[in-house]
Design a protein around this motif. Sequence first.
Motif, short mmCIF file in Angstrom:
data_model
loop_
_atom_site.label_atom_id
_atom_site.label_comp_id
_atom_site.label_asym_id
_atom_site.label_seq_id
_atom_site.Cartn_x
_atom_site.Cartn_y
_atom_site.Cartn_z
N GLU A 134 0.84 -1.22 0.00
CA GLU A 134 0.00 0.00 0.00
C GLU A 134 0.86 1.26 0.00
OE1 GLU A 134 1.08 -0.89 4.10
OE2 GLU A 134 0.35 -2.15 2.48
N LYS A 135 2.11 1.13 0.42
CA LYS A 135 3.03 2.29 0.43
C LYS A 135 4.07 2.16 -0.68
CE LYS A 135 2.80 3.57 5.27
NZ LYS A 135 1.93 4.70 4.94
N PHE A 136 3.66 1.64 -1.80
CA PHE A 136 4.58 1.39 -2.92
C PHE A 136 3.96 1.96 -4.18
CE2 PHE A 136 7.04 -0.56 -6.12
CZ PHE A 136 8.17 -1.14 -5.56
N MET A 137 4.75 2.69 -4.98
CA MET A 137 4.24 3.12 -6.29
C MET A 137 5.34 3.41 -7.28
SD MET A 137 2.37 6.68 -5.43
CE MET A 137 2.28 7.18 -7.14
N GLY A 138 4.96 3.65 -8.52
CA GLY A 138 5.91 3.99 -9.58
C GLY A 138 6.12 5.49 -9.61
N PHE A 139 7.41 5.90 -9.67
CA PHE A 139 7.78 7.32 -9.67
C PHE A 139 8.72 7.48 -10.85
CE2 PHE A 139 7.88 10.56 -6.03
CZ PHE A 139 8.20 11.62 -6.86
N HIS A 140 8.15 7.72 -12.02
CA HIS A 140 8.92 7.62 -13.27
C HIS A 140 9.32 8.98 -13.83
CE1 HIS A 140 9.09 6.35 -17.75
NE2 HIS A 140 10.24 6.09 -17.17
N PHE A 141 10.59 9.32 -13.59
CA PHE A 141 11.15 10.56 -14.13
C PHE A 141 11.56 10.35 -15.58
CE2 PHE A 141 11.79 11.11 -9.61
CZ PHE A 141 11.68 12.48 -9.40
N MET A 142 11.69 11.45 -16.32
CA MET A 142 12.15 11.39 -17.71
C MET A 142 13.60 11.88 -17.76
SD MET A 142 9.27 10.44 -19.06
CE MET A 142 8.17 9.93 -17.73
N ASN A 143 14.29 11.50 -18.80
CA ASN A 143 15.72 11.77 -18.97
C ASN A 143 15.94 12.89 -19.99
OD1 ASN A 143 18.49 11.38 -18.96
ND2 ASN A 143 18.43 9.58 -20.29
N PRO A 144 16.73 13.92 -19.72
CA PRO A 144 17.47 14.23 -18.50
C PRO A 144 16.56 14.86 -17.43
CG PRO A 144 18.02 15.83 -20.23
CD PRO A 144 17.03 14.88 -20.83
N VAL A 145 16.70 14.36 -16.22
CA VAL A 145 15.76 14.73 -15.15
C VAL A 145 15.71 16.25 -14.88
CG1 VAL A 145 15.11 14.31 -12.75
CG2 VAL A 145 16.08 12.45 -14.10
N PRO A 146 16.85 16.94 -14.84
CA PRO A 146 16.75 18.37 -14.53
C PRO A 146 16.01 19.17 -15.61
CG PRO A 146 18.99 17.58 -14.16
CD PRO A 146 18.26 16.49 -14.90
N VAL A 147 15.92 18.61 -16.82
CA VAL A 147 15.32 19.36 -17.94
C VAL A 147 13.86 18.97 -18.16
CG1 VAL A 147 15.48 19.76 -20.44
CG2 VAL A 147 17.59 19.51 -19.07
#
Length: 291
Positions: A134-147
């Motif tokens: 219940e405390k788990f999920m997907g956290f999907h950043f894109m590349n390059p993250v700062p941009v």
Amino acid sequence: MEISKIGIVGAGQMGNGIAHVCALAGYEIWLNDVSQDQLDKGVALIDRNLERQVSREKISAADKANALARIHTTLHLSDLGKTDLIIEAATERETVKQAIFEDLLPHLQPHTILTSNTSSISITRLASRTDRPEKFMGFHFMNPVPVMQLVELIRGIATDDETFTACKAVVDRLGKTSATAEDFPAFIVNRILMPMINEAVYTLYEGVGSVQSIDESMKLGANHPMGPLELADFIGLDTCLAIMNVLHDGLADTKYRPCPLLTKYVEAGWLGRKTERGFYDYRGEVPVPTR
Ligand code: NAD
């Protein structure tokens, strides 16, 4: 739930980018990798990327110094036990990710949220192997993250609202925009992007075009900022192949079969920019197509 400390597993291209933006937003960071070399390279790259932001007057020199001071590196996963949120960004292989979560579990506080930056692997399946689906999920950043502006948030079947809201608040504090995706193979962005990249590799494999003509065609003919093969090198060909395999296995449709030429590049260790060779050779002044 208030999140102030974030643990990041994997200091590769995504992990160091995530550490960069989270430290800049004021979070205290513990960055872990199995390789000291990757940790050193990751922090050196964060330093250079922050410096670029200072020179463009996007942040001040003090912002940069404060962000760097907030990043702690460690080879020991147990050091991440004190954090409120963990973002796993290690190699795109399910066995690797499962082992990381198993090793983390005994060290976690009861409230710690677990997330994965996976591009394609089932969040529900990863979550089911932990003590806190219940405390788990997907956290999907894109590349390059700062941009890149987008973060995909993926709820597993058991993810509770409190966890979702806490993760969404982190995305907001980073100044990024979230899109919610259901937990099916490769979610939204890669479900659409990877078959296009794979098709570009088939186009090369079948001799329809050269590396250069395929990339030029998509840049000038479809107004894409990068050609699909250039983009594949940027993402990492091992990651592209891993995502195609997840789509192929998870959706059981032959339209997702990975191109044999993509497999061959990965077998050669030509993984794109990170190994200096992929569809282009990056070892000289300018990238040179390898086919
Ligand atoms: P990468 O190859 O650059 O980095 C992976 C890092 O994980 C390496 O530093 C490696 O040493 C480390 N690692 C491997 N096993 C580990 C372990 N057991 N414990 C700690 N660290 C370990 O890969 P990347 O491109 O940064 O991708 C990381 C994750 O992010 C993958 O799940 C990938 O699918 C996802 N992702 C990648 C992109 C992209 O464009 N490359 C975009 C979004 C998401």
